[in-house]
Motif scaffolding. Sequence first.
Motif, PDB file in Angstrom:
ATOM      1  N   ALA A 157       0.820  -1.192   0.000  1.00 16.62           N
ATOM      2  CA  ALA A 157       0.000   0.000   0.000  1.00 16.62           C
ATOM      3  C   ALA A 157       0.861   1.252   0.000  1.00 16.62           C
ATOM      4  CB  ALA A 157      -0.923  -0.015   1.219  1.00 16.62           C
ATOM      5  N   MET A 158       1.917   1.260   0.783  1.00 15.54           N
ATOM      6  CA  MET A 158       2.760   2.440   0.917  1.00 15.54           C
ATOM      7  C   MET A 158       3.615   2.635  -0.349  1.00 15.54           C
ATOM      8  SD  MET A 158       2.184   3.640   4.085  1.00 15.54           S
ATOM      9  CE  MET A 158       3.551   4.332   4.969  1.00 15.54           C
ATOM     10  N   MET A 159       4.365   1.603  -0.685  1.00 17.27           N
ATOM     11  CA  MET A 159       5.228   1.718  -1.859  1.00 17.27           C
ATOM     12  C   MET A 159       4.952   0.521  -2.768  1.00 17.27           C
ATOM     13  SD  MET A 159       8.810   2.453   0.097  1.00 17.27           S
ATOM     14  CE  MET A 159       8.615   1.317   1.360  1.00 17.27           C
ATOM     15  N   PRO A 160       4.010   0.684  -3.702  1.00 16.26           N
ATOM     16  CA  PRO A 160       3.674  -0.437  -4.568  1.00 16.26           C
ATOM     17  C   PRO A 160       4.864  -0.803  -5.469  1.00 16.26           C
ATOM     18  CG  PRO A 160       2.112   1.415  -4.827  1.00 16.26           C
ATOM     19  CD  PRO A 160       3.179   1.909  -4.033  1.00 16.26           C
ATOM     20  N   GLY A 161       5.052  -2.054  -5.613  1.00 17.79           N
ATOM     21  CA  GLY A 161       6.109  -2.629  -6.455  1.00 17.79           C
ATOM     22  C   GLY A 161       7.396  -2.792  -5.728  1.00 17.79           C
ATOM     23  N   SER A 162       7.574  -2.144  -4.659  1.00 14.39           N
ATOM     24  CA  SER A 162       8.851  -2.280  -3.953  1.00 14.39           C
ATOM     25  C   SER A 162       8.785  -3.386  -2.969  1.00 14.39           C
ATOM     26  CB  SER A 162       9.198  -0.986  -3.229  1.00 14.39           C
ATOM     27  OG  SER A 162       8.463  -0.838  -2.063  1.00 14.39           O
ATOM     28  N   GLY A 163       9.958  -4.000  -2.826  1.00 14.22           N
ATOM     29  CA  GLY A 163      10.112  -5.071  -1.807  1.00 14.22           C
ATOM     30  C   GLY A 163       9.448  -6.364  -2.210  1.00 14.22           C
ATOM     31  N   ASP A 164      10.129  -7.379  -2.051  1.00 17.27           N
ATOM     32  CA  ASP A 164       9.548  -8.703  -2.318  1.00 17.27           C
ATOM     33  C   ASP A 164       9.190  -9.358  -1.015  1.00 17.27           C
ATOM     34  OD1 ASP A 164      12.500 -10.762  -2.523  1.00 17.27           O
ATOM     35  OD2 ASP A 164      12.204  -8.802  -1.574  1.00 17.27           O
ATOM     36  N   ALA A 165       8.486 -10.430  -1.166  1.00 23.46           N
ATOM     37  CA  ALA A 165       7.949 -11.165   0.015  1.00 23.46           C
ATOM     38  C   ALA A 165       9.062 -11.656   0.905  1.00 23.46           C
ATOM     39  CB  ALA A 165       7.110 -12.335  -0.478  1.00 23.46           C
ATOM     40  N   LYS A 166      10.195 -12.021   0.353  1.00 27.18           N
ATOM     41  CA  LYS A 166      11.278 -12.602   1.106  1.00 27.18           C
ATOM     42  C   LYS A 166      11.890 -11.592   2.055  1.00 27.18           C
ATOM     43  CE  LYS A 166      15.007 -15.850   0.190  1.00 27.18           C
ATOM     44  NZ  LYS A 166      15.880 -16.356  -0.881  1.00 27.18           N
ATOM     45  N   THR A 167      12.153 -10.409   1.580  1.00 31.01           N
ATOM     46  CA  THR A 167      12.740  -9.355   2.396  1.00 31.01           C
ATOM     47  C   THR A 167      11.831  -8.992   3.543  1.00 31.01           C
ATOM     48  OG1 THR A 167      13.375  -8.478   0.227  1.00 31.01           O
ATOM     49  CG2 THR A 167      14.047  -7.210   2.175  1.00 31.01           C
ATOM     50  N   ILE A 168      10.548  -8.876   3.207  1.00 29.49           N
ATOM     51  CA  ILE A 168       9.560  -8.525   4.239  1.00 29.49           C
ATOM     52  C   ILE A 168       9.558  -9.578   5.338  1.00 29.49           C
ATOM     53  CG2 ILE A 168       7.067  -8.273   4.702  1.00 29.49           C
ATOM     54  CD1 ILE A 168       6.921  -7.088   1.785  1.00 29.49           C
ATOM     55  N   LYS A 169       9.534 -10.801   4.937  1.00 28.55           N
ATOM     56  CA  LYS A 169       9.481 -11.903   5.888  1.00 28.55           C
ATOM     57  C   LYS A 169      10.658 -11.854   6.831  1.00 28.55           C
ATOM     58  CE  LYS A 169       8.219 -16.770   5.680  1.00 28.55           C
ATOM     59  NZ  LYS A 169       8.177 -17.923   4.747  1.00 28.55           N
ATOM     60  N   ALA A 170      11.888 -11.589   6.248  1.00 28.47           N
ATOM     61  CA  ALA A 170      13.097 -11.518   7.077  1.00 28.47           C
ATOM     62  C   ALA A 170      13.014 -10.372   8.063  1.00 28.47           C
ATOM     63  CB  ALA A 170      14.318 -11.369   6.152  1.00 28.47           C
ATOM     64  N   ALA A 171      12.494  -9.241   7.510  1.00 28.99           N
ATOM     65  CA  ALA A 171      12.383  -8.065   8.375  1.00 28.99           C
ATOM     66  C   ALA A 171      11.434  -8.324   9.535  1.00 28.99           C
ATOM     67  CB  ALA A 171      11.887  -6.874   7.555  1.00 28.99           C
ATOM     68  N   VAL A 172      10.275  -8.969   9.234  1.00 30.54           N
ATOM     69  CA  VAL A 172       9.278  -9.268  10.308  1.00 30.54           C
ATOM     70  C   VAL A 172       9.885 -10.195  11.325  1.00 30.54           C
ATOM     71  CG1 VAL A 172       7.081 -10.421  10.768  1.00 30.54           C
ATOM     72  CG2 VAL A 172       7.254  -8.805   8.914  1.00 30.54           C
ATOM     73  N   ALA A 173      10.588 -11.239  10.828  1.00 25.87           N
ATOM     74  CA  ALA A 173      11.174 -12.202  11.777  1.00 25.87           C
ATOM     75  C   ALA A 173      12.163 -11.522  12.684  1.00 25.87           C
ATOM     76  CB  ALA A 173      11.857 -13.322  10.979  1.00 25.87           C
ATOM     77  N   ALA A 174      13.008 -10.560  12.063  1.00 27.37           N
ATOM     78  CA  ALA A 174      13.985  -9.843  12.896  1.00 27.37           C
ATOM     79  C   ALA A 174      13.275  -9.003  13.927  1.00 27.37           C
ATOM     80  CB  ALA A 174      14.847  -8.980  11.971  1.00 27.37           C
ATOM     81  N   ARG A 175      12.185  -8.437  13.532  1.00 31.68           N
ATOM     82  CA  ARG A 175      11.417  -7.568  14.421  1.00 31.68           C
ATOM     83  C   ARG A 175      10.822  -8.354  15.572  1.00 31.68           C
ATOM     84  NH1 ARG A 175      12.493  -2.363  14.695  1.00 31.68           N
ATOM     85  NH2 ARG A 175      10.583  -1.157  15.228  1.00 31.68           N
ATOM     86  N   LEU A 176      10.218  -9.503  15.173  1.00 28.67           N
ATOM     87  CA  LEU A 176       9.564 -10.331  16.228  1.00 28.67           C
ATOM     88  C   LEU A 176      10.593 -10.853  17.233  1.00 28.67           C
ATOM     89  CD1 LEU A 176       6.916 -12.384  14.262  1.00 28.67           C
ATOM     90  CD2 LEU A 176       6.481 -10.811  16.139  1.00 28.67           C
ATOM     91  N   LYS A 177      11.787 -11.118  16.745  1.00 30.60           N
ATOM     92  CA  LYS A 177      12.814 -11.657  17.633  1.00 30.60           C
ATOM     93  C   LYS A 177      13.259 -10.596  18.599  1.00 30.60           C
ATOM     94  CE  LYS A 177      14.884 -15.631  15.538  1.00 30.60           C
ATOM     95  NZ  LYS A 177      15.644 -16.023  14.368  1.00 30.60           N
ATOM     96  N   GLY A 178      13.426  -9.373  18.055  1.00 41.24           N
ATOM     97  CA  GLY A 178      13.985  -8.277  18.832  1.00 41.24           C
ATOM     98  C   GLY A 178      13.129  -7.686  19.864  1.00 41.24           C
TER      99      GLY A 178
END
Lengths: 178, 250
Positions: A157-178
Amino acid sequence: MAETTHGADHAVESAPGMPQLDFSTFPNQIFWLLVTLVVLYFILNRIALPRIASVLADRQGAIQRDLDSAEQMKRQALEAEEAYNKALADARAQAQDIVGEAKADIQKDLDKAILKADAEIAAKAAESEKAIKEIRDSSAKSIQEVANAAAADIVKAMMPGSGDAKTIKAAVAARLKG
Amino acid sequence: MAEAESSTGFNIHPMDQFQIKPLFGAGEIHWYTPTNVTLWMLIAVVVATVLLVIGTRGRAVIPSRSQSVAEMMYGFVYKMVEDVTGKEGLKYFPYIFTLFIFILLANFLGLIPGSFTTTSHIAVTAVLAMGVFLGVTILGFVKNGTKFLGLFWVSSAPLALRPILAVIELISYFVRPVSHSIRLAGNVMAGHAVIKVFAGFAGALGVFSIFPIISITAVYGLEVLVAAIQAYVFTILTCVYLNDALHPSH
């Protein structure tokens, strides 16, 4: 008056003064006294005195016998009382023993039951823990998935076309861990 | 009244009651003649037999009344003999009991109005006392030999006094039967004579005879006591003399 005179005359002629001192009657009195004494002595010595003596001895014997038997009965009563007391004490001790045994048995059963219950409780607790862990794990995974989806939606919604699912997933996992 | 007063002197014959009369008819009294002495001694024997033989024929462990009386008399005299003379004296208990019963019954039978009192006669009591005296003396010598004379030799006294004491003891020993017999006969006779004298007054005093009658009652009561006490005294003195014979040492 004539009669009294006659009486007085009679007294004077047959007993001057005391008849006790009229020696002419002494042989008569002594003879009859001796006869009386001998007869009385034989009656008493042969019949009366032995009879009374035997009656008194019998009575003494009877009294002694009664006293003896009373003494014996008293002793028996004492013995019976002793036996009773002993029996009572024995019964008490026995009851005490039985109570103790029963207590020990109950304790043993109780201990066993407690042990078993403890084991069961422990088993149940472990099972529940495992279930809770599974639930937690599954819920954590679901949260990650939800977070991934939500994050992907937000990024799209914020930046259409940017970022793939893989990067997002890694970022969420890092966030949840932290 | 004056005439009655004057005849009083004639009416009182206190000694008449002691006269010895033949039972059957009159006449001289031989030694074998049955007299009122015979009759009243026979009554005494009969009463003794009734009381002591017939009264005890039940031989009950729980005694009847008459058996109880017989047992009491037996126990009384037995205890007296035992207490005074010790165990050795019990051998002579039957004779002492005979004496006691005879004197007691003679005294009491003599208290029946109109009866004859055998123990009021010195001839009777003297024979009783002499029997005791001779019996005890002979027994003393037989049992103890010459040691019996130790009765007169007071070894606890100082030596100088002993001969004097021996004389006194000897005299008192031989006076024993006299006092023994006269005490009994005298007591019994005096009481009966006094009663008779009061009875004589009672016959002469008319309305005032109430006083002699009261006196007679009182003296009679006393005589009942005397009858028993004199029998007791005679018996216990017999025991004391017997004890001297059995144990002559002072």
